[in-house]
Design an enzyme around this catalytic site. Structure first.
Site, PDB file in Angstrom:
ATOM      1  N   SER A  19     -17.111  -5.394   6.674  1.00 33.94           N
ATOM      2  CA  SER A  19     -16.902  -4.885   5.311  1.00 33.94           C
ATOM      3  C   SER A  19     -18.212  -4.862   4.518  1.00 33.94           C
ATOM      4  CB  SER A  19     -15.896  -5.784   4.597  1.00 33.94           C
ATOM      5  OG  SER A  19     -15.705  -5.310   3.290  1.00 33.94           O
ATOM      6  N   LYS A  43     -15.427  -1.256   2.756  1.00 34.52           N
ATOM      7  CA  LYS A  43     -15.975  -2.087   1.682  1.00 34.52           C
ATOM      8  C   LYS A  43     -14.792  -2.761   0.994  1.00 34.52           C
ATOM      9  CE  LYS A  43     -18.760  -3.363  -1.565  1.00 34.52           C
ATOM     10  NZ  LYS A  43     -19.605  -4.483  -1.203  1.00 34.52           N
ATOM     11  N   ASN A  68     -28.052 -10.282  -0.292  1.00 32.00           N
ATOM     12  CA  ASN A  68     -27.519  -9.270  -1.206  1.00 32.00           C
ATOM     13  C   ASN A  68     -26.660  -9.906  -2.279  1.00 32.00           C
ATOM     14  OD1 ASN A  68     -24.427  -8.343  -1.170  1.00 32.00           O
ATOM     15  ND2 ASN A  68     -24.911  -9.228   0.833  1.00 32.00           N
ATOM     16  N   GLY A  71     -22.233  -7.361  -5.564  1.00 31.56           N
ATOM     17  CA  GLY A  71     -21.247  -7.631  -6.610  1.00 31.56           C
ATOM     18  C   GLY A  71     -19.951  -6.848  -6.499  1.00 31.56           C
ATOM     19  N   CYS A 127     -16.386 -13.864  -1.070  1.00 31.53           N
ATOM     20  CA  CYS A 127     -17.696 -13.330  -1.447  1.00 31.53           C
ATOM     21  C   CYS A 127     -18.473 -14.396  -2.246  1.00 31.53           C
ATOM     22  CB  CYS A 127     -17.504 -12.080  -2.283  1.00 31.53           C
ATOM     23  SG  CYS A 127     -19.044 -11.316  -2.724  1.00 31.53           S
ATOM     24  N   ILE A 186     -17.957 -15.039   9.886  1.00 34.68           N
ATOM     25  CA  ILE A 186     -17.975 -15.565   8.534  1.00 34.68           C
ATOM     26  C   ILE A 186     -18.439 -14.492   7.536  1.00 34.68           C
ATOM     27  CG2 ILE A 186     -18.427 -17.995   9.082  1.00 34.68           C
ATOM     28  CD1 ILE A 186     -21.441 -17.439   8.847  1.00 34.68           C
ATOM     29  N   GLY A 212     -27.283 -11.207   8.478  1.00 38.70           N
ATOM     30  CA  GLY A 212     -28.210 -10.741   9.512  1.00 38.70           C
ATOM     31  C   GLY A 212     -28.654 -11.860  10.440  1.00 38.70           C
ATOM     32  N   GLY A 238     -21.467 -12.122  11.980  1.00 41.61           N
ATOM     33  CA  GLY A 238     -22.678 -12.726  11.429  1.00 41.61           C
ATOM     34  C   GLY A 238     -23.850 -12.557  12.376  1.00 41.61           C
ATOM     35  N   GLY A 239     -24.792 -11.719  11.966  1.00 38.68           N
ATOM     36  CA  GLY A 239     -26.074 -11.634  12.658  1.00 38.68           C
ATOM     37  C   GLY A 239     -26.107 -10.938  13.996  1.00 38.68           C
TER      38      GLY A 239
END
Ligand SMILES: Cc1cc2nc3c(=O)[nH]c(=O)nc-3n(C[C@H](O)[C@H](O)[C@H](O)COP(=O)(O)O)c2cc1C
Length: 308
Positions: A19, A43, A68, A71, A127, A186, A212, A238-239
């Protein structure tokens, strides 16, 4: 060889768009699918259009590692329904990520997404730079919202976990008890980067979420720990920027994975990753992803030797 069945969703590849990256328009999501993803996550969509924070809202702090604080800028569910309709014309497996400020708002957005043709709902309760993060750090609130939504929705419900907690397993268990069909582990890690010259945070919002390359080993550890306790599927996230990163998630116990930040370098990476996993499975004489799921758990850690 790469097919997986994720709580009833049949995916041709276990790699799902995460997302927040390329997930706002039909055309970018189709590009991701054409490059080899098995499904896309939108998103996070809320009840109303929302602008998000001012620039700078995303920065690369080390190669392949980003921070990031966008928001949760999004067009709002009523406008977004047309994108969902467009995606569904192509039969693309679609997970709609939703957020709100109360459980009723989550339900309203999720119901509109389900009616428009979403194949699953992912709830963003995690978030790190928005007010909704408080749900994902509280097991009672997590249980309550999941149970409430599960009673009303008919499609699978995934819960995106917040890594910024003391015990992620306990939150995930609350989601499982509430009836979740899977968890995504995550979301980004809460982080802060300060400009030494201006002596203020670089992101306009102040703090942000780390994503990342740098977070991959952290995410793998979370998946590993979750697999010891949960019965529902875990989607590792994640990454990821190589097929080896994906295989690590499966060995730790993931049933599927999501990829985000690495796609800033182009969606072609999806084709390379699919090819790499297929090669790995064949080379090691495995028939499917399921055959390697959780294999790292055969490892037993050492006991600290007693003093003589
Ligand atoms: C610019 C940006 C925007 C994001 N927006 C969302 C979002 O709207 N909802 C959400 O659940 N996660 C969001 N995420 C988190 C990603 O889905 C993912 O959990 C995280 O970036 C870790 O995966 P990655 O390292 O492959 O990017 C966002 C991440 C980035 C980098």
């Amino acid at each position: 060889m790469l097919e997986v069945n994720l709580s009833g969703l049949k995916l041709k590849s276990p790699i799902i768009l995460a997302s927040g990256i390329l997930g706002v328009s039909f055309s970018s999501m189709k590009r991701v699918i054409d490059a080899g993803a098995g499904a896309v996550t939108t998103k996070s969509i809320g009840p109303k259009p929302r602008k998000g924070y001012k620039n700078p809202s995303i920065i690369e702090i080390y190669p392949g590692t980003f921070m990031n604080s966008v928001g949760l800028g999004n067009p709002g569910i009523d406008d977004f329904v047309s994108e969902i309709n467009e995606i569904k014309k192509y039969n693309i497996p679609l997970i709609v990520s939703v957020f709100g400020d109360t459980k009723e708002v989550y339900l309203d957005v999720a119901t509109k997404a389900e009616n428009a043709g979403a194949d699953a709902i992912e709830i963003n309760i995690s978030c790190p730079h928005a007010e909704i993060s408080c749900i994902g750090i509280d097991k009672a609130l997590t249980f309550e919202i999941v149970k409430f939504l599960k009673n009303k929705l008919t499609i699978p419900l995934f819960v995106k976990l917040n890594p910024n907690v003391t015990n992620i397993v306990e939150i995930a268990l609350a989601a499982e008890k509430g009836g979740a069909d899977g968890v995504v582990a995550i979301n980004t890690l809460s982080a802060l980067k300060i400009d030494v010259n201006t002596k203020r945070p670089i992101l306009s919002h102040g703090s942000g979420g780390l994503s990342g390359k740098a977070i991959h080993p952290i995410a793998v550890k979370k998946v590993f720990d979750l697999y010891n306790t949960l019965k529902i599927p875990i989607i590792g996230c994640g990454g990821i920027d190589s097929w080896q990163d994906v295989v690590e998630f499966f060995l730790a116990g993931a049933s599927a994975v999501q990829i985000g930040t690495a796609l800033y370098n182009g969606v072609e990476i999806l084709t390379d990753i699919n090819r790499g996993i297929t090669y790995y499975l064949k080379n090691n004489k495995f028939n499917s992803i399921n055959d390697i799921k959780g294999l790292a758990h055969q490892f037993k850690t050492q006991k600290v030797p007693d003093f003589d």
